[in-house]
Write a protein that holds these residues in place. Sequence first.
Motif, PDB file in Angstrom:
ATOM      1  N   UNK A 132      59.205 106.985  98.636  1.00 50.48           N
ATOM      2  CA  UNK A 132      59.103 105.790  99.478  1.00 50.48           C
ATOM      3  C   UNK A 132      59.990 104.657  98.993  1.00 50.48           C
ATOM      4  N   UNK A 133      60.303 104.637  97.689  1.00 47.93           N
ATOM      5  CA  UNK A 133      61.119 103.575  97.135  1.00 47.93           C
ATOM      6  C   UNK A 133      60.306 102.324  96.834  1.00 47.93           C
ATOM      7  N   UNK A 134      60.974 101.335  96.238  1.00 45.55           N
ATOM      8  CA  UNK A 134      60.324 100.075  95.882  1.00 45.55           C
ATOM      9  C   UNK A 134      61.390  98.982  95.849  1.00 45.55           C
ATOM     10  N   UNK A 135      60.967  97.762  95.514  1.00 43.30           N
ATOM     11  CA  UNK A 135      61.931  96.667  95.416  1.00 43.30           C
ATOM     12  C   UNK A 135      62.954  96.925  94.317  1.00 43.30           C
ATOM     13  N   UNK A 136      62.517  97.598  93.253  1.00 38.27           N
ATOM     14  CA  UNK A 136      63.401  97.825  92.102  1.00 38.27           C
ATOM     15  C   UNK A 136      64.262  99.071  92.256  1.00 38.27           C
ATOM     16  N   UNK A 137      63.754 100.073  92.972  1.00 37.58           N
ATOM     17  CA  UNK A 137      64.462 101.351  93.061  1.00 37.58           C
ATOM     18  C   UNK A 137      64.476 101.855  94.505  1.00 37.58           C
ATOM     19  N   UNK A 138      65.576 102.474  94.916  1.00 43.77           N
ATOM     20  CA  UNK A 138      65.628 103.030  96.276  1.00 43.77           C
ATOM     21  C   UNK A 138      64.828 104.322  96.369  1.00 43.77           C
ATOM     22  N   UNK A 139      64.490 104.696  97.588  1.00 43.50           N
ATOM     23  CA  UNK A 139      63.829 105.983  97.809  1.00 43.50           C
ATOM     24  C   UNK A 139      64.812 107.111  97.498  1.00 43.50           C
ATOM     25  N   UNK A 140      64.281 108.219  96.994  1.00 39.88           N
ATOM     26  CA  UNK A 140      65.109 109.375  96.647  1.00 39.88           C
ATOM     27  C   UNK A 140      64.901 110.494  97.648  1.00 39.88           C
ATOM     28  N   UNK A 141      65.939 111.261  97.857  1.00 44.94           N
ATOM     29  CA  UNK A 141      65.820 112.455  98.669  1.00 44.94           C
ATOM     30  C   UNK A 141      65.035 113.523  97.923  1.00 44.94           C
ATOM     31  N   UNK A 142      64.746 114.622  98.615  1.00 41.24           N
ATOM     32  CA  UNK A 142      63.913 115.668  98.016  1.00 41.24           C
ATOM     33  C   UNK A 142      64.551 116.238  96.749  1.00 41.24           C
ATOM     34  N   UNK A 143      65.858 116.450  96.757  1.00 39.78           N
ATOM     35  CA  UNK A 143      66.514 117.059  95.598  1.00 39.78           C
ATOM     36  C   UNK A 143      66.435 116.166  94.372  1.00 39.78           C
ATOM     37  N   UNK A 144      66.748 114.872  94.549  1.00 42.80           N
ATOM     38  CA  UNK A 144      66.712 113.941  93.421  1.00 42.80           C
ATOM     39  C   UNK A 144      65.281 113.712  92.939  1.00 42.80           C
ATOM     40  N   UNK A 145      64.347 113.631  93.875  1.00 40.19           N
ATOM     41  CA  UNK A 145      62.944 113.460  93.488  1.00 40.19           C
ATOM     42  C   UNK A 145      62.449 114.680  92.726  1.00 40.19           C
ATOM     43  N   UNK A 146      62.847 115.867  93.157  1.00 38.58           N
ATOM     44  CA  UNK A 146      62.441 117.097  92.468  1.00 38.58           C
ATOM     45  C   UNK A 146      62.969 117.103  91.036  1.00 38.58           C
ATOM     46  N   UNK A 147      64.220 116.681  90.860  1.00 39.45           N
ATOM     47  CA  UNK A 147      64.798 116.633  89.504  1.00 39.45           C
ATOM     48  C   UNK A 147      64.014 115.668  88.617  1.00 39.45           C
ATOM     49  N   UNK A 148      63.619 114.525  89.186  1.00 34.26           N
ATOM     50  CA  UNK A 148      62.862 113.537  88.413  1.00 34.26           C
ATOM     51  C   UNK A 148      61.494 114.080  88.013  1.00 34.26           C
ATOM     52  N   UNK A 149      60.824 114.766  88.936  1.00 36.09           N
ATOM     53  CA  UNK A 149      59.516 115.331  88.622  1.00 36.09           C
ATOM     54  C   UNK A 149      59.648 116.410  87.553  1.00 36.09           C
ATOM     55  N   UNK A 150      60.710 117.169  87.586  1.00 38.88           N
ATOM     56  CA  UNK A 150      60.951 118.171  86.539  1.00 38.88           C
ATOM     57  C   UNK A 150      61.056 117.488  85.177  1.00 38.88           C
ATOM     58  N   UNK A 151      61.753 116.346  85.126  1.00 38.49           N
ATOM     59  CA  UNK A 151      61.862 115.605  83.875  1.00 38.49           C
ATOM     60  C   UNK A 151      60.498 115.111  83.399  1.00 38.49           C
ATOM     61  N   UNK A 152      59.681 114.622  84.333  1.00 40.38           N
ATOM     62  CA  UNK A 152      58.356 114.114  83.989  1.00 40.38           C
ATOM     63  C   UNK A 152      57.455 115.247  83.502  1.00 40.38           C
ATOM     64  N   UNK A 153      57.490 116.369  84.197  1.00 40.18           N
ATOM     65  CA  UNK A 153      56.671 117.510  83.782  1.00 40.18           C
ATOM     66  C   UNK A 153      57.090 118.005  82.400  1.00 40.18           C
ATOM     67  N   UNK A 154      58.393 118.040  82.161  1.00 39.78           N
ATOM     68  CA  UNK A 154      58.879 118.463  80.858  1.00 39.78           C
ATOM     69  C   UNK A 154      58.436 117.523  79.756  1.00 39.78           C
TER      70      UNK A 154
END
Length: 310
Positions: free
Chosen positions: A68-90
Amino acid sequence: MSEHTGLAKAVRAYLDHLAVERGLAANTLASYRRDLRRYVEFLAALGRVEPTDVLESDVMAFLRNLREGSDAYPALGASSAARTVVAVRGLHRFLCREGMTDVDPARTVRPPAPPRRLPKAIPLDQVERLLAAAAVGDGPRALRDRALLELLYGCGSRISEAVGLDRDDVDLETGTVVLRGKGGKTRIVPVGSYATSALEAYTVRGRPGLLGSGPGTPALFLNARGGRLSRQSAWTVLRSAAERAGLGTTVSPHTLRHSFATHLLDGGADVRVVQELLGHASVTTTQVYTLVTVDHLREVYAAAHPRARG
């Protein structure tokens, strides 16, 4: 993010682990660092500053924030969001494994499935036009540009692998090149006769002219100052050749890599051989190219078979 919270320190430890123990590439590490900075800042706004503070609902909320994004960060597409979640899970798996937390709050959180994109390849005649357009004149830079593009298509090299080559990584007698891929993995790849000839012309007549009276470097591909050619400059070489060839701006270094794989499969190469040549860890990654080949076969069948259409 604050450098002194427990979470920030945990992220630094995780990134060190990825760099030292797993040998992740610098570009991948930089992406993980950006992704986890956003994660820590998001958690800090919720008052979560220690690894043990984080709840599964926080991770889910972060995933929604990514889309959804926020004032500080733009919304991410599915691919970029998936990469971020992979980093968080790791990160959270690492914290559990190291005994910093007892519970993994990201264990059940699944990254959004990115849309499956077929790699874009260009036909052989367009590849030949592109390679011909790279050799404008017979000066050192023209010889370098032709050798660079011939190598990218001739062995399916990533752009980072190509500009990272040293002179000793290329064996012109055997027609092979040593490529250093993701995670520090090394592979030896054959180079076709066209690329070998272009590399020989460059190393004999072009590279010495670029090296000049500079400090000297083992790098194969040099810039005008005698230093190692950068990825950005290699991009410029390709973009300029594509424009001269009339191919527009849709051609990227990965386009040549995709074309390399697709043309090999079209020619009857085994998918596992192509996997080794590309340096893919899993054959599943390589199999996406077979979908391109099937589409091509379907088009040929529809156009050529007398009973393909009613």
